[in-house]
Structure formats: C-alpha cells, structure tokens
Design a protein around this motif. Structure first.
Motif, PDB file in Angstrom:
ATOM      1  N   ILE A   7       0.789  -1.207  -0.054  1.00  0.00           N
ATOM      2  CA  ILE A   7       0.136  -0.084  -0.115  1.00  0.00           C
ATOM      3  C   ILE A   7       0.837   1.044   0.082  1.00  0.00           C
ATOM      4  CG2 ILE A   7      -2.141  -1.121   1.099  1.00  0.00           C
ATOM      5  CD1 ILE A   7      -1.076   0.101   3.664  1.00  0.00           C
ATOM      6  N   GLY A   8       1.939   1.062  -0.553  1.00  0.00           N
ATOM      7  CA  GLY A   8       3.098   2.172  -0.601  1.00  0.00           C
ATOM      8  C   GLY A   8       2.300   2.963  -1.608  1.00  0.00           C
ATOM      9  N   SER A   9       2.981   4.459  -1.722  1.00  0.00           N
ATOM     10  CA  SER A   9       2.382   5.110  -2.812  1.00  0.00           C
ATOM     11  C   SER A   9       2.457   5.164  -4.191  1.00  0.00           C
ATOM     12  CB  SER A   9       2.898   6.725  -2.501  1.00  0.00           C
ATOM     13  OG  SER A   9       4.336   6.724  -2.642  1.00  0.00           O
ATOM     14  N   SER A  10       3.548   4.347  -4.746  1.00  0.00           N
ATOM     15  CA  SER A  10       3.370   3.810  -6.011  1.00  0.00           C
ATOM     16  C   SER A  10       2.347   2.757  -6.294  1.00  0.00           C
ATOM     17  CB  SER A  10       4.950   3.568  -6.358  1.00  0.00           C
ATOM     18  OG  SER A  10       5.082   2.981  -7.663  1.00  0.00           O
ATOM     19  N   CYS A  11       2.243   1.865  -5.329  1.00  0.00           N
ATOM     20  CA  CYS A  11       1.281   0.873  -5.768  1.00  0.00           C
ATOM     21  C   CYS A  11       0.210   1.340  -5.408  1.00  0.00           C
ATOM     22  CB  CYS A  11       1.715  -0.366  -4.782  1.00  0.00           C
ATOM     23  SG  CYS A  11       3.248  -0.940  -5.268  1.00  0.00           S
ATOM     24  N   HIS A  12      -0.284   2.247  -4.517  1.00  0.00           N
ATOM     25  CA  HIS A  12      -1.494   2.788  -4.318  1.00  0.00           C
ATOM     26  C   HIS A  12      -1.841   3.567  -5.610  1.00  0.00           C
ATOM     27  CE1 HIS A  12      -4.806   4.691  -1.867  1.00  0.00           C
ATOM     28  NE2 HIS A  12      -4.371   5.825  -2.748  1.00  0.00           N
ATOM     29  N   LEU A  13      -1.162   4.285  -6.357  1.00  0.00           N
ATOM     30  CA  LEU A  13      -1.605   5.060  -7.630  1.00  0.00           C
ATOM     31  C   LEU A  13      -1.757   3.849  -8.685  1.00  0.00           C
ATOM     32  CD1 LEU A  13       1.110   7.827  -7.816  1.00  0.00           C
ATOM     33  CD2 LEU A  13      -1.292   8.009  -7.395  1.00  0.00           C
ATOM     34  N   LYS A  14      -1.421   2.483  -8.458  1.00  0.00           N
ATOM     35  CA  LYS A  14      -1.459   1.580  -9.598  1.00  0.00           C
ATOM     36  C   LYS A  14      -2.895   0.674  -9.288  1.00  0.00           C
ATOM     37  CE  LYS A  14       3.074   1.289 -10.564  1.00  0.00           C
ATOM     38  NZ  LYS A  14       4.268   0.578 -10.040  1.00  0.00           N
ATOM     39  N   GLY A  15      -3.569   1.061  -8.034  1.00  0.00           N
ATOM     40  CA  GLY A  15      -4.763   0.545  -7.708  1.00  0.00           C
ATOM     41  C   GLY A  15      -4.713  -0.462  -6.576  1.00  0.00           C
ATOM     42  N   SER A  16      -3.782  -0.326  -5.815  1.00  0.00           N
ATOM     43  CA  SER A  16      -3.688  -1.446  -4.404  1.00  0.00           C
ATOM     44  C   SER A  16      -4.853  -1.456  -3.728  1.00  0.00           C
ATOM     45  CB  SER A  16      -2.271  -1.175  -3.695  1.00  0.00           C
ATOM     46  OG  SER A  16      -2.438  -0.067  -2.889  1.00  0.00           O
ATOM     47  N   ARG A  17      -5.319  -0.462  -3.372  1.00  0.00           N
ATOM     48  CA  ARG A  17      -6.685  -0.325  -2.574  1.00  0.00           C
ATOM     49  C   ARG A  17      -7.817  -1.172  -3.389  1.00  0.00           C
ATOM     50  NH1 ARG A  17      -9.211   3.564   0.904  1.00  0.00           N
ATOM     51  NH2 ARG A  17     -11.430   3.009   0.844  1.00  0.00           N
ATOM     52  N   GLN A  18      -7.895  -1.064  -4.492  1.00  0.00           N
ATOM     53  CA  GLN A  18      -8.807  -1.877  -5.207  1.00  0.00           C
ATOM     54  C   GLN A  18      -8.628  -3.487  -5.158  1.00  0.00           C
ATOM     55  OE1 GLN A  18      -9.305  -0.566  -9.179  1.00  0.00           O
ATOM     56  NE2 GLN A  18     -10.149  -2.415 -10.061  1.00  0.00           N
ATOM     57  N   ILE A  19      -7.347  -3.712  -5.048  1.00  0.00           N
ATOM     58  CA  ILE A  19      -6.811  -5.260  -5.186  1.00  0.00           C
ATOM     59  C   ILE A  19      -7.066  -5.412  -3.587  1.00  0.00           C
ATOM     60  CG2 ILE A  19      -4.960  -6.583  -4.998  1.00  0.00           C
ATOM     61  CD1 ILE A  19      -3.872  -5.095  -7.332  1.00  0.00           C
ATOM     62  N   VAL A  20      -6.667  -4.628  -2.726  1.00  0.00           N
ATOM     63  CA  VAL A  20      -7.065  -5.060  -1.193  1.00  0.00           C
ATOM     64  C   VAL A  20      -8.759  -5.387  -1.121  1.00  0.00           C
ATOM     65  CG1 VAL A  20      -7.205  -4.279   1.263  1.00  0.00           C
ATOM     66  CG2 VAL A  20      -5.175  -3.778  -0.216  1.00  0.00           C
ATOM     67  N   ILE A  55       2.823 -13.898  -1.804  1.00  0.00           N
ATOM     68  CA  ILE A  55       1.905 -14.948  -0.965  1.00  0.00           C
ATOM     69  C   ILE A  55       3.273 -15.644  -0.370  1.00  0.00           C
ATOM     70  CG2 ILE A  55       0.852 -17.128  -1.016  1.00  0.00           C
ATOM     71  CD1 ILE A  55      -0.368 -16.209  -3.872  1.00  0.00           C
ATOM     72  N   ASP A  56       3.074 -15.639   1.118  1.00  0.00           N
ATOM     73  CA  ASP A  56       4.432 -16.070   1.763  1.00  0.00           C
ATOM     74  C   ASP A  56       5.579 -15.291   1.345  1.00  0.00           C
ATOM     75  OD1 ASP A  56       2.392 -17.444   3.598  1.00  0.00           O
ATOM     76  OD2 ASP A  56       2.528 -19.197   2.354  1.00  0.00           O
ATOM     77  N   ASP A  57       6.410 -16.263   0.867  1.00  0.00           N
ATOM     78  CA  ASP A  57       7.740 -15.814   0.248  1.00  0.00           C
ATOM     79  C   ASP A  57       7.858 -15.471  -1.163  1.00  0.00           C
ATOM     80  OD1 ASP A  57       8.829 -15.546   2.812  1.00  0.00           O
ATOM     81  OD2 ASP A  57       9.562 -17.416   2.693  1.00  0.00           O
ATOM     82  N   ASP A  58       6.800 -15.647  -1.910  1.00  0.00           N
ATOM     83  CA  ASP A  58       6.619 -15.391  -3.342  1.00  0.00           C
ATOM     84  C   ASP A  58       6.281 -13.971  -3.703  1.00  0.00           C
ATOM     85  OD1 ASP A  58       7.803 -17.822  -3.749  1.00  0.00           O
ATOM     86  OD2 ASP A  58       5.772 -18.814  -3.801  1.00  0.00           O
ATOM     87  N   GLN A  59       6.842 -13.215  -4.699  1.00  0.00           N
ATOM     88  CA  GLN A  59       6.587 -12.234  -4.968  1.00  0.00           C
ATOM     89  C   GLN A  59       5.733 -12.037  -6.297  1.00  0.00           C
ATOM     90  OE1 GLN A  59       9.568  -8.863  -5.556  1.00  0.00           O
ATOM     91  NE2 GLN A  59       8.875  -8.301  -3.396  1.00  0.00           N
ATOM     92  N   PHE A  60       4.795 -11.263  -6.305  1.00  0.00           N
ATOM     93  CA  PHE A  60       4.015 -11.174  -7.584  1.00  0.00           C
ATOM     94  C   PHE A  60       3.794  -9.591  -7.866  1.00  0.00           C
ATOM     95  CE2 PHE A  60       2.785 -14.957  -5.698  1.00  0.00           C
ATOM     96  CZ  PHE A  60       2.945 -15.867  -6.802  1.00  0.00           C
ATOM     97  N   SER A  61       3.326  -9.396  -9.062  1.00  0.00           N
ATOM     98  CA  SER A  61       3.137  -8.108  -9.527  1.00  0.00           C
ATOM     99  C   SER A  61       1.912  -7.782 -10.252  1.00  0.00           C
ATOM    100  CB  SER A  61       4.347  -7.552 -10.436  1.00  0.00           C
ATOM    101  OG  SER A  61       4.285  -6.247 -10.817  1.00  0.00           O
ATOM    102  N   LEU A  62       0.981  -7.199  -9.899  1.00  0.00           N
ATOM    103  CA  LEU A  62      -0.435  -7.402 -10.277  1.00  0.00           C
ATOM    104  C   LEU A  62      -0.964  -6.108 -10.734  1.00  0.00           C
ATOM    105  CD1 LEU A  62      -2.737  -9.350  -7.678  1.00  0.00           C
ATOM    106  CD2 LEU A  62      -1.655 -10.184  -9.463  1.00  0.00           C
ATOM    107  N   ARG A  63      -2.009  -6.314 -11.582  1.00  0.00           N
ATOM    108  CA  ARG A  63      -2.762  -5.159 -12.005  1.00  0.00           C
ATOM    109  C   ARG A  63      -4.308  -5.474 -11.287  1.00  0.00           C
ATOM    110  NH1 ARG A  63      -3.631  -5.380 -17.766  1.00  0.00           N
ATOM    111  NH2 ARG A  63      -2.636  -7.328 -17.705  1.00  0.00           N
ATOM    112  N   PRO A  64      -4.836  -4.278 -11.221  1.00  0.00           N
ATOM    113  CA  PRO A  64      -6.201  -4.596 -10.224  1.00  0.00           C
ATOM    114  C   PRO A  64      -7.270  -5.409 -10.931  1.00  0.00           C
ATOM    115  CG  PRO A  64      -5.605  -2.304 -10.255  1.00  0.00           C
ATOM    116  CD  PRO A  64      -4.632  -3.134 -10.947  1.00  0.00           C
ATOM    117  N   GLU A  65      -7.127  -5.572 -12.306  1.00  0.00           N
ATOM    118  CA  GLU A  65      -7.912  -6.203 -12.976  1.00  0.00           C
ATOM    119  C   GLU A  65      -7.788  -7.848 -13.160  1.00  0.00           C
ATOM    120  OE1 GLU A  65      -6.486  -3.740 -14.112  1.00  0.00           O
ATOM    121  OE2 GLU A  65      -5.535  -3.866 -16.144  1.00  0.00           O
ATOM    122  N   GLU A  66      -6.588  -8.031 -12.756  1.00  0.00           N
ATOM    123  CA  GLU A  66      -6.058  -9.623 -12.586  1.00  0.00           C
ATOM    124  C   GLU A  66      -6.298 -10.275 -11.392  1.00  0.00           C
ATOM    125  OE1 GLU A  66      -1.949  -8.968 -15.572  1.00  0.00           O
ATOM    126  OE2 GLU A  66      -1.903  -8.495 -13.147  1.00  0.00           O
TER     127      GLU A  66
END
Ligand code: FES
Length: 80
Positions: A7-20, A55-66
C-alpha cells in the motif's frame, strides 16, 4: 497462508486499494478467513511493475483487473 499487498504510494496509484478490497471480498466469499491472513505493507521495493503482492515468500506484480484470476490461479491452488 499470508498474503501481503503493498500500500505504498506507487502501488496505491496503480490500484492497490482496489486489489485489497477485492481480495477481502473473495476471501469472505469463499469462507477462507481462517486460512488466509491478508495484510498491507508499505513499499516492498518492487515498484517498477504493477502492484506488489506476496504470498508467503513469493512475490508477484498485479494489475487490479487481474485480482480475480490471481486469486484463483495462485491462491486457491496453493490451499489444496
Ligand atoms: S510502492 Fe509498492 S513496491 Fe514500492
């Protein structure tokens, strides 16, 4: 299982709130509150791409629509 959404600022701008919000409703819908721990975290140092989700120790990069397909493909399959 612990899912952390940036929920950092850069991810927030990309829609992290929607993902949450979508993750929360998917977890509730599937009755997985006992198995999935959803958390937010500030910048995880992976701002270049989409919203950083782990997810645990695995990192992903998501768009809200995904979010929904991510949930089905990565989250539900790990719970089986
Ligand atoms: S703001 Fe999300 S990884 Fe940097």
């Amino acid at each position: 299982m612990k899912i952390t959404i940036c929920i950092g600022s850069s991810c927030h701008l990309k829609g992290s709130r929607q993902i949450v919000e979508e993750m929360q409703s998917l977890v509730a819908e599937k009755n997985l509150k006992d198995q999935i721990d959803l958390a937010g975290k500030f910048c995880m140092g992976n701002c270049q791409n989409g919203v950083c989700v782990t997810i645990d120790d695995d990192q992903f990069s998501l768009r809200p629509e995904e979010t929904k397909s991510f949930f089905e493909n990565e989250v539900l399959t790990r719970l089986q």
